[in-house]
Design a protein around this motif. Structure first.
Motif, short mmCIF file in Angstrom:
data_model
loop_
_atom_site.label_atom_id
_atom_site.label_comp_id
_atom_site.label_asym_id
_atom_site.label_seq_id
_atom_site.Cartn_x
_atom_site.Cartn_y
_atom_site.Cartn_z
N CYS A 1 -14.56 0.79 4.71
CA CYS A 1 -13.93 1.30 5.80
C CYS A 1 -14.89 1.14 6.87
N PHE B 1 0.79 -1.42 -0.01
CA PHE B 1 0.06 0.13 0.07
C PHE B 1 0.76 1.23 0.02
N PHE C 1 -14.65 7.47 -4.41
CA PHE C 1 -13.55 6.48 -4.51
C PHE C 1 -13.68 5.54 -5.75
N SER D 1 -7.93 -3.43 -5.55
CA SER D 1 -6.64 -3.48 -4.88
C SER D 1 -6.68 -3.72 -3.26
N PHE E 1 -16.73 2.53 0.72
CA PHE E 1 -16.10 3.75 0.64
C PHE E 1 -16.97 4.76 -0.19
N LEU F 1 -8.82 -3.61 -0.69
CA LEU F 1 -9.81 -3.09 0.30
C LEU F 1 -11.22 -3.11 -0.12
N LEU G 1 -9.28 0.77 7.62
CA LEU G 1 -9.66 0.31 5.98
C LEU G 1 -9.80 -1.13 6.37
N LYS H 1 -13.90 5.40 -8.77
CA LYS H 1 -12.94 5.40 -9.96
C LYS H 1 -11.54 4.75 -9.67
N TYR H 2 -11.28 4.79 -8.26
CA TYR H 2 -9.78 4.19 -8.07
C TYR H 2 -9.64 2.73 -7.83
#
Lengths: 704, 158
Positions: free
Chosen positions: A682, A623, A669, A677, A665, A679, A692, A671-672
């Motif tokens: 949260c 990360f 967020f 990845s 989230f 996660l 997270l 689009k990320y």
């Protein structure tokens, strides 16, 4: 009578709920039967029962259009029930007609729901006429029995249509509807349950039609022990009609669950006899029980008597979903508050034996409370799958493609919110598969595939998550076409040759993308897969696509089992806190011996545990989070698993175990692609900070 | 009575559109429309989120709601600076999303006569221009930000 009385709100909800579930049942039966091209005796009775109940309750609520359509369908099945051979005469058109009727009813229910008191009924005359044609066809074959059935059915079943005004007229002449006080003795259907409440409902219904109203026993709603006497002796209503007795009789007839009634007149015994005679055929349940058909008088009686009362819903209550949502939120807050208490700074270093003991008791109770609330909200996916059956059937006919829908794992349970959110995406995907993916029968034969296409809808539960596959054996996604389209719409974000097949597939889920040139009735409005993706992401899920040319396409939806609460282990990494779901943790330990570690040439590490070799994931590297703990011996190693994958995670320190409310989230967020990845969301910890949540599955798969 | 309240609310919202919240970034004064502003809070613990652009600082807990925060300095391409007592988070509502903007300091709320405000130049060079208007207020210049444009990259869905 079509306007809606606001005082009937709760009755209304019950009506909508009951009718909707009946229609669902009807669709299910019809789809099944259509597959087998026949109707079993049970199914015929069941359809008859459904239509009968719908008719009754619609009439009670004053929706005459619904009631009369249901009545027409009931007529058809009444004939079939009498002689199942008649079915063969109409089988071709019947199924379509019944589906149309069910659609019509559904639309009406929906419009009632949406418009409330402004509800304007649609006209079912067309359908009714068609249904009557079928009745005529069936009767044409058996002229003897038919007329008898025809005359008894409508008179027995509904007065909304007023097919036989003579019945009503007779009542009127028997008792001159003057100012006299009239008594009506009502018997409720066998097994209808809660007779006292039904009696009370009847009273409420009658209130507006009478100047004076009393009953024996009085105030039935206050004492449920009155049920027995009501069953045995009937329920006597003493009333003075405002307009005419006729009017009152109509209300009584339209009330559900009434087996029979008789009009008593204390001052005129002769009237009683007459009334009894004329009302007997008018009783709701005596359909087909007239003198002309003595052969089977008992059977239909029993069946339709149970109609409105029988069923599986007796131990169920329907609850407003917003109440459940609120309950869920409260439990979530309770859990957070509990964590705040248990990890309160003021308690640090204190020895609190009694407190700990009481607290453990509290934790146990909240755990249980949570489980119960959760289980209340769990519903099987069968309902969703059922709807798809219907779509596949309709579309196969329209598109002239032959498609089988195979559903697997419909009993998998998910949170109600998620189940609701899934209906639209599934519908879209099934439509897409039918419209774009499955070829025409000719094309399929040319390609050497079976003529009938196959769409598979399967759900399975994999470690706290639901995986739903929508697979077809169609032509597969055309990467070139997709690229071309994407180029045209300007949604490419990097050089074309850098796109992998998987990335190309994912292009179709971007806003404003639709591969089919022709906009059809079912799909291709330009809102398609992006809406699907949004809906799925809204409930914390994700979609992946697998496709092979001419072999088919599989969309896999990964959905969390519930949005709610999870047991996690918190670990720290620099200043960040991560939560690992307890279900994926195998063990955690402090490394003492460097000998277990193997360093690969590419900079990754592996660890040897009990003869097995596992990769080590350095979270701070993965990360890119700065931390002082980089030596494996200083930190903590947590062995995690997902399915058959096992790996070890390296973090700074274990902080402890707790229950958290999972929050997705913020959409900011999206689009990320944090979900891919590693996660999953949260959560807010007891001390108010945010942690997270690690998604072990995606962490392990992206690591590979 | 009720009508009056509604009227008042209407007027208030009418009022908001030409009122701006001004804040300081790197010595300059910027303004954002008050219609977007939800609240202003002091700087608090931010949980960083991996794999996001540098200016996206992470998440804060706003009374149980998880809100992403953006460092306005970094977003504007200015050097990072340590947060101090004056540093604030301005929580805005844009396209139904709540987002926190970290600013050096919050100045005041000003009323702007938009009809007489200067419009910043739009040329090819200033393609990424995110200012909606420039106004003089007191002895300084306020640069009003068009949030939709300013945040366009962050608000894009993909």
């Amino acid at each position: 009578m079509s306007t809606v009385d606001s005082g009937m709100d709760s009755l209304f909800e019950a009506f909508i709920y009951e009718t909707t579930s009946l229609l669902d049942q009807l669709d299910e039966i019809m789809l099944d039967s259509e597959k087998q091209k026949s109707l079993s005796e049970d199914n015929i009775n069941e359809i008859f029962r459904i239509m009968h109940t719908t008719k009754g309750s619609a009439a009670m609520m004053g929706f005459n259009e619904i009631s009369s359509l249901a009545h027409s369908v009931e007529d058809v099945f009444f004939l079939i029930r009498e002689d199942p051979k008649r079915l063969d005469l109409v089988v071709d058109t019947l199924f379509d007609l019944v589906f149309q009727a069910s659609d019509f009813l559904r639309q009406e229910i929906e419009s009632i729901q949406n418009n409330g008191s402004d509800y304007a009924p649609a006209d079912p005359t067309d359908l009714i006429n068609k249904l009557e044609e079928q009745v005529a066809v069936m009767k044409g074959e058996t002229p003897e029995a038919a007329p008898a059935a025809e005359t008894t059915a409508p008179a027995a079943a509904t007065s909304a249509e007023a097919d036989k005004p003579s019945e009503d007229a007779k009542v009127q002449t028997a008792i001159p509807a003057g100012d006299d006080v009239v008594q009506i003795r009502v018997f409720f259907a066998d097994d209808s349950q809660m007779e006292n409440i039904r009696a009370f409902m009847l009273m409420t219904q009658l209130k507006d039609h009478c100047d004076f109203l009393d009953s024996d026993p009085e105030h039935p709603e206050t004492d449920s022990s009155l049920c027995e006497s009501i069953i045995k002796n009937g329920f006597v209503v003493i009333l003075k009609p405002t307009y005419s007795l006729d009017d009152v009789i109509k209300v009584v007839e339209n009330t559900s669950s009434i087996k029979s009634y008789e009009v008593l007149n204390s001052s005129d015994n002769a009237g009683e006899k007459n009334a009894e005679k004329s009302t007997a055929p008018a009783g709701k349940t005596s359909a087909g029980n007239s003198a002309q058909t003595p052969a089977a008088p008992a059977k239909p009686n029993v069946q339709s008597t149970g109609s409105s009362g029988k069923g599986v819903k007796q131990s169920l209550i329907s609850v407003n979903q917003s109440k459940l949502d609120h309950l869920m939120d409260l439990v979530g807050e309770l859990v957070t508050a509990e964590s705040m208490v248990s990890s309160n700074k003021d308690l640090v270093g204190l020895k609190l034996d009694n407190f700990t003991k009481s607290f453990r008791e509290l934790r146990k109770l909240t755990d249980e409370l949570q489980d119960v609330v959760m289980s209340i909200r769990m519903v099987p996916l069968t309902g969703n799958f059922q709807k798809m059956n219907r779509i596949v059937r309709d579309m196969s006919k329209k598109l002239k493609k032959e498609v089988d829908l195979v559903t697997i794992g419909g009993d998998t349970e998910v949170d109600k919110t998620i189940s609701d959110a899934l209906t639209d995406p599934l519908m879209h995907m099934i439509r897409n598969s039918m419209d774009h993916a499955i070829e025409t029968p000719e094309e399929r034969v040319a390609l050497g595939k079976p003529e009938t296409g196959k769409v598979t809808l399967s759900a399975r539960n994999v470690g706290g998550e639901i995986l739903i596959d929508v697979a077809d054996d169609g032509r597969g996604l055309d990467t070139e076409k997709i690229m071309e389209k994407a180029r045209k719409n300007g949604i490419l974000t990097k050089p074309e040759n850098e796109y992998t097949d998987k990335e190309i597939f994912h292009l179709i889920m971007l806003p404003g993308f639709s591969t089919n040139e022709n906009v059809t009735e079912y799909s291709g409005r330009g809102v398609g897969m992006d809406v699907v993706r949004k809906n799925v992401e809204n409930v914390g899920g994700s979609i992946s696509i697998h496709s092979e040319t001419n072999k088919g396409t599989t969309f896999t939806l990964k959905i969390p089992l519930t949005l709610a609460i999870m047991d996690v282990m918190d670990v720290s990494l620099g200043t960040t806190t991560f939560s690992i779901p307890i279900t994926s943790i195998k063990q955690s330990f402090k490394l003492t011996d460097d000998g277990q570690i193997m360093h690969n040439t590419d900079g990754t590490d592996m660890i040897m545990l009990r003869g097995e070799c596992y990769p080590i994931i350095h979270l701070y590297e993965y990360f890119n989070i700065p931390t002082e703990v980089t030596d494996l011996k200083d930190g903590i190693v947590i062995q995690v698993e997902s399915g058959s994958d096992v790996a070890c995670i390296f973090a700074d320190e274990l902080l402890g175990e707790q229950q958290v409310v999972v929050k997705p989230f913020p959409p900011f967020f999206n689009k990320y692609n944090l979900k891919n990845s590693g996660l999953s969301g949260c959560t807010i910890l007891g001390n108010g900070s945010i942690s997270l949540i690690l998604d072990i599955r995606s962490l392990l798969s992206s690591e590979r | 009575m009720e009508e009056n309240t509604i009227q008042a609310t209407l007027e208030a919202s009418d009022d908001l559109s030409n009122r701006f919240l001004t804040f300081g970034i790197d010595g300059a004064i910027y303004g954002i429309s008050l219609t977007n502003v939800l609240e202003i809070i002091g700087i608090q613990d931010i949980t960083s989120v991996p794999n996001v652009p540098q200016h996206v600082k992470g998440l804060i807990n706003l009374r149980g709601k998880v809100v992403p925060v953006i460092d306005t300095r970094l977003k504007m391409g200015k050097p990072e600076r340590d947060y101090d007592d004056l540093t604030c988070i301005v929580v805005i509502d844009i396209q139904d999303m709540h987002i926190g903007l970290i600013v050096d300091k919050v100045e005041e709320v000003i009323s702007v006569d938009l009809e007489h405000a200067a419009v910043p130049p739009r040329t090819g060079i200033q393609e990424k221009q995110f200012l909606s208007s420039v106004v003089e207020h007191g002895n300084h210049t306020v640069l009003n930000i068009d949030l939709e444009k300013f945040m366009a990259d962050d608000l894009r869905q993909y």
